[in-house]
Design an enzyme around this catalytic site. Structure first.
Site, mmCIF file in Angstrom:
data_model
loop_
_atom_site.group_PDB
_atom_site.id
_atom_site.type_symbol
_atom_site.label_atom_id
_atom_site.label_comp_id
_atom_site.label_asym_id
_atom_site.label_seq_id
_atom_site.Cartn_x
_atom_site.Cartn_y
_atom_site.Cartn_z
ATOM 1 N N CYS A 1 39.536 49.861 32.755
ATOM 2 C CA CYS A 1 40.188 48.615 33.187
ATOM 3 C C CYS A 1 39.509 47.421 32.531
ATOM 4 C CB CYS A 1 40.130 48.484 34.709
ATOM 5 S SG CYS A 1 40.817 46.927 35.319
ATOM 6 N N CYS B 1 38.639 44.257 34.931
ATOM 7 C CA CYS B 1 37.443 44.303 35.781
ATOM 8 C C CYS B 1 36.161 44.292 34.960
ATOM 9 C CB CYS B 1 37.476 45.557 36.653
ATOM 10 S SG CYS B 1 38.875 45.606 37.758
ATOM 11 N N ASP B 2 36.129 45.080 33.899
ATOM 12 C CA ASP B 2 34.876 45.313 33.187
ATOM 13 C C ASP B 2 34.772 44.581 31.858
ATOM 14 O OD1 ASP B 2 34.247 46.977 35.297
ATOM 15 O OD2 ASP B 2 35.068 48.748 34.326
#
Length: 519
Positions: free
Chosen positions: A344, A347-348
């Site tokens: 993802c 998110c990261d």
């Protein structure tokens, strides 16, 4: 510190509080954000007469605050200032401690949580900009409220960068049980409960607590196909249940959706919320956060058994379990998930600001990830196995226009490299020349499609070579009374709108079989 309009909304949210909730603020006298946290909590305390603030000053006290209920610890602690997406986690912690909130689990899940062997000391490292972090924080906070042997602490990684660096974290949310990392990335109550049961074990539930539920139709899976199947079954006047790990399924992982006809633009989270609202508009029994342990589909009465002893029995079962992110299946992949390998970018991706990353996969998801990452990373390299990109042309043109983005087709990822704690690069083979080259990367984002979630029926139904459930034009499987719909089936083109139609078709087929006496 908090905006007046926000405080007014919080006052409305907390107007129904009946329990005395207090925040125990710890002050060690040397944290630079202490004054800001104190002001933040004072603003909240002013929103309800049921809220209060206490301060404990100790030289070795950790920065942060705990949530108390009627003066007693709840097991919930925040090490940081829960602003951003975590503001909701704090509001829910207060409401949940008061016995309110739609996120509180039902009796069956509560029994499983209470049965966990303790003590369990959990902490979750988060980013306040992460959209997946609150789901994990809120689920573990609820567990702490239900089981007094569980303590959970949210840690703002931005305020404790030394800890993040020491742990070599490159992804959030990252959950630790003691000193062991047990989870990273998206998670929900059911998933986290499964992991804690596996790690810590559970006290045996009394046999009397095993429950059987009987329905006309049981739908397994809560994504677009499962929701559609449940709604169509309910509209036929049938007694229907939907059993799922989470409503929305894989849709929750999708950031933007612009091809759902009649809805020009939405997000995965919004669509998942809309699916739940539609389910709640009908007399459908929703059993979310369930993990299926076994199925029996061959007889007249089909049986679906979930962890914790619940069994769902019906003459008709619709399998709509969807799919999960496909893995590279290379050596060391598990070692570096969350430590260089991610799924993802939303998110990261921020962990790789100004750094070099790779995206594996040239479909829509891959190109969207590459474009997003190009805005924050120094350089992005896309590797696509096929000889052409599979993404929509508008995405391809956008990607090709970016100066810090390179694309390689006919590229097969053959090896993952790392130093034992962090990924350092990849080996990639040019499929046209068989020449293999090693690349240095700080992070890799895998976007190579989906694999069907069919393992639970592998011993009961025929599966295709791709492990999809074969269905005919009416969504019937090889077993009478069992239907399959959506991404888990052999129906081509894994799209939300197609899954919805297939779910409706499966429900109508089940109703038709019921009317003709087949079931």
């Amino acid at each position: 510190m908090l905006d007046k309009d926000i405080l007014q909304q919080v006052k409305t949210v907390f107007a129904s509080l009946k329990t005395r909730i207090s925040f125990l603020l710890t002050d060690n006298g040397n944290h630079g954000s202490q004054a800001e946290l104190t002001e933040f909590l004072n603003d909240l305390v002013g929103c309800s007469e049921q809220l209060s603030l206490k301060t404990r000053s100790e030289a070795d006290a950790p920065f942060g605050f705990s949530v108390l209920r009627e003066g007693e610890p709840t097991g919930i602690h925040f090490r940081g200032i829960p602003n951003g997406h975590e503001f909701t986690s704090l509001l829910l912690a207060v409401l949940n401690a008061d016995g309110q909130g739609k996120n509180l689990p039902d009796a069956a899940l509560s029994r499983r949580i209470a049965a966990l062997k303790t003590p369990l000391d959990l902490r979750t490292y988060v980013s306040l900009t992460c959209t997946n972090c609150p789901d994990v924080v809120q689920a573990l906070n609820v567990m702490a409220l239900i089981n007094p042997g569980i303590r959970h602490e949210m840690v703002d990684g931005g305020l404790f960068q030394d800890e993040v660096d020491a742990l070599k974290l490159q992804g959030v949310p990252a959950v630790f049980l003691g000193d062991e990392q047990i989870h990273i990335g998206r998670g929900d109550l059911g998933m986290l409960l499964d992991k804690l049961e596996e790690k810590a074990g559970s006290h045996e539930l009394p046999e009397a607590e095993a429950v059987e539920h009987r329905f006309d139709v049981v739908v397994v899976g809560g994504g677009p196909a499962g929701t559609s199947a449940a709604v169509y079954s309910a509209r036929k006047g049938l007694n229907v249940a939907i059993v799922a790990e989470r409503i929305g399924g894989q849709v929750n992982e999708t950031q933007g959706i612009e091809n759902l006809i009649s809805v020009p633009q939405t997000t995965g989270r919004q669509l998942s919320a809309d699916l739940l609202s539609h389910l709640e508009a009908y007399p459908i029994a929703v059993f979310a956060n369930r993990s299926i342990s076994s199925v029996s589909l061959k007889g007249k009465e089909k049986r679906i058994t979930a962890k914790g002893g619940e069994t769902f029995i019906a003459p008709a079962v619709i399998i709509a379990t969807g799919a999960k992110w496909r893995r590279l299946n290379l050596e060391h992949e598990d070692t570096y998930i969350g430590h260089g390998i991610h799924f993802c970018q939303h998110c990261d991706g921020p962990f790789y600001k100004g750094r070099k990353v790779a995206v594996i996969g040239g479909g829509n998801s891959g190109m969207e990830a590459a474009i997003d990452l190009a805005g924050i990373c120094s350089h992005v390299t896309v590797f696509e196995f096929a000889d052409t990109l599979r993404a929509d042309n508008v995405l391809i043109e956008k990607a090709k226009s970016l100066p810090n983005l390179d694309i390689h087709t006919n590229a097969q990822t053959t090896a993952i490299h790392g130093n034992g704690s962090q990924l350092t690069g990849l080996s990639v083979k040019d499929r046209t020349t068989d020449v293999e080259q090693q690349y240095d990367f700080d992070g890799v984002f895998v976007q190579i499609g989906l694999a069907p979630n069919s393992d639970l029926v592998a011993d009961e139904l025929e599966l295709s070579p791709r492990r999809e459930i074969p269905v005919d034009a009416t969504c019937r499987t090889s077993v009478a009374g069992v239907y399959a719909a959506g991404d888990v089936s052999t129906v081509p083109y894994k799209q939300i709108v197609i899954a919805m139609g297939e779910g409706a078709k499966a429900a109508l087929s089940a109703f038709d079989d019921r009317m003709r006496g087949v079931l």
